[in-house]
Design an enzyme around this catalytic site. Structure first.
Site, mmCIF file in Angstrom:
data_model
loop_
_atom_site.group_PDB
_atom_site.id
_atom_site.type_symbol
_atom_site.label_atom_id
_atom_site.label_comp_id
_atom_site.label_asym_id
_atom_site.label_seq_id
_atom_site.Cartn_x
_atom_site.Cartn_y
_atom_site.Cartn_z
ATOM 1 N N TYR A 147 37.849 29.014 41.497
ATOM 2 C CA TYR A 147 36.687 29.820 41.154
ATOM 3 C C TYR A 147 35.385 29.033 41.316
ATOM 4 O O TYR A 147 34.409 29.545 41.891
ATOM 5 C CB TYR A 147 36.825 30.335 39.724
ATOM 6 C CG TYR A 147 35.672 31.198 39.272
ATOM 7 C CD1 TYR A 147 35.573 32.526 39.679
ATOM 8 C CD2 TYR A 147 34.689 30.693 38.425
ATOM 9 C CE1 TYR A 147 34.522 33.328 39.265
ATOM 10 C CE2 TYR A 147 33.632 31.492 38.010
ATOM 11 C CZ TYR A 147 33.554 32.804 38.428
ATOM 12 O OH TYR A 147 32.503 33.590 38.008
ATOM 13 N N ASP A 174 39.199 47.573 49.537
ATOM 14 C CA ASP A 174 39.649 46.342 48.886
ATOM 15 C C ASP A 174 38.994 45.141 49.552
ATOM 16 O O ASP A 174 39.311 44.810 50.698
ATOM 17 C CB ASP A 174 41.170 46.253 48.975
ATOM 18 C CG ASP A 174 41.743 45.093 48.186
ATOM 19 O OD1 ASP A 174 40.962 44.244 47.701
ATOM 20 O OD2 ASP A 174 42.976 45.033 48.051
ATOM 21 N N LYS A 221 32.205 29.935 43.883
ATOM 22 C CA LYS A 221 30.828 30.200 43.475
ATOM 23 C C LYS A 221 29.851 29.190 44.079
ATOM 24 O O LYS A 221 28.697 29.534 44.342
ATOM 25 C CB LYS A 221 30.734 30.241 41.956
ATOM 26 C CG LYS A 221 31.434 31.455 41.353
ATOM 27 C CD LYS A 221 30.894 32.759 41.938
ATOM 28 C CE LYS A 221 31.520 33.990 41.358
ATOM 29 N NZ LYS A 221 30.987 35.246 41.943
ATOM 30 N N THR A 262 32.335 40.953 29.536
ATOM 31 C CA THR A 262 32.905 41.929 30.454
ATOM 32 C C THR A 262 34.416 41.711 30.485
ATOM 33 O O THR A 262 34.949 40.837 29.805
ATOM 34 C CB THR A 262 32.331 41.745 31.863
ATOM 35 O OG1 THR A 262 32.661 40.417 32.320
ATOM 36 C CG2 THR A 262 30.820 41.908 31.868
#
Length: 238
Positions: free
Chosen positions: A134, A55, A138, A167
Site C-alpha cells: 500500500y 473493475d 501511494k 470509512t
C-alpha cells in the site's frame, strides 16, 4: 457548473464527495466496480448523477470505464478516489488504473489523485509495480500526479492525503474528521481560489505538505511513466 468524474464513489470518501458536489449543483459521474454495485449509488442517480461501472483491477475494464466516460460527453475534472488497502490488487487499482484513466480520458482541466501519509514509507523502486504494498502504491500515485503536473500543459494536477478517516477502509475508530477527508478534493475540483488553481501540490486539509523526496525526482517520475507505459501498452500524449 463543473462536470466531475469520481472513481470508487459507491461508498466512503468518493461517495461523500459526490453527494457534496451534487448538492452544490455540479454534474457528477459516479463509478462502481460492477453493475450490481451501482445499486449503492441509485439514490445519487435519482438526484441527477450519471453512472459508469467497471473493475479497476482489470485493465480491460478500466479501458471500458474511460470509454463510458467519453460516451457521456467527457469531463472537466477527474478525482481518482478508488483505492484498496490490502491484497494482491493494490498496484492495479491504486496505480495502474489512475495511470490508464489519465491516459485515456480526454479533456479534464483538473486531475486529483488520492494519496496517503503512508506514501512516505514507500520504496521508489519501479520494479515493485507488480508487487508493491500500500505504501509503495501511494508513493507511485503521488509521483504520477507530480509527473502529470510537470508534463501536461494547461492541466492542474494535484494529490491529496485525506487523513485517516472513518470509512470502510479506515475503520470506525479512525481519528480524523470525515468531512475534512473529502473537503480538499471538492475544493481542488471546483474552487477559483488561486491556491486551488496551482498544480503539482501534495495537500492535506487544504494545506500544502511536503511529500516523500522521490515524488519530485524527475528521474523517478520518468522511470515510473516508462514502466507504466510498458506494463499497460499505453503511453499518454503529453
Amino acid at each position: 457548473m463543473t462536470r466531475i468524474f469520481i472513481t470508487g464513489s459507491a461508498d466512503g470518501l468518493g461517495r461523500a464527495a459526490a453527494e457534496t458536489l451534487l448538492g452544490e449543483g455540479h454534474e457528477v459521474i459516479v463509478h462502481a466496480r460492477d453493475e450490481k454495485r451501482l445499486a449503492a449509488v441509485a439514490d445519487l442517480v435519482r438526484r441527477g448523477a450519471l453512472a459508469v461501472a467497471g473493475d479497476l483491477a482489470d485493465m480491460g475494464e478500466t479501458r471500458l470505464v474511460a470509454e463510458q466516460v467519453g460516451r457521456l460527453g467527457g469531463v472537466d475534472v477527474v478525482i481518482h478516489n478508488a483505492g484498496i488497502y490490502t491484497g494482491s490488487l493494490i498496484m492495479p487499482v491504486n496505480v495502474v488504473a489512475p495511470y490508464l484513466l489519465t491516459a485515456l480520458i480526454d479533456g479534464p482541466r483538473r486531475l486529483i489523485y488520492l494519496s496517503s501519509g503512508m506514501h512516505r514509507g514507500g520504496r521508489a523502486d519501479v520494479g515493485r509495480l507488480t508487487s508493491g504494498n500500500y505504501s509503495d502504491s501511494k508513493l507511485f500515485v503521488t509521483a504520477l500526479a507530480a509527473a502529470v503536473a510537470r508534463l501536461r500543459a494547461g492541466v492542474v494536477s494535484n494529490c491529496v492525503d485525506p487523513g485517516w478517516v472513518p470509512t470502510k477502509m479506515g475503520g470506525p475508530g479512525a481519528p480524523d474528521d470525515l468531512r475534512l477527508g473529502h473537503l480538499t478534493q471538492e475544493w481542488l475540483a471546483t474552487s477559483d481560489d488561486p491556491e486551488a488553481l496551482t498544480t503539482g501540490g501534495y495537500w492535506h486539509h487544504q494545506k500544502r505538505q511536503t511529500p516523500h523526496p522521490a515524488v519530485g525526482d524527475h528521474r523517478f517520475q520518468d522511470a515510473l511513466l516508462a514502466a507504466l507505459a510498458d506494463h499497460t501498452g499505453t503511453k499518454p500524449a503529453y
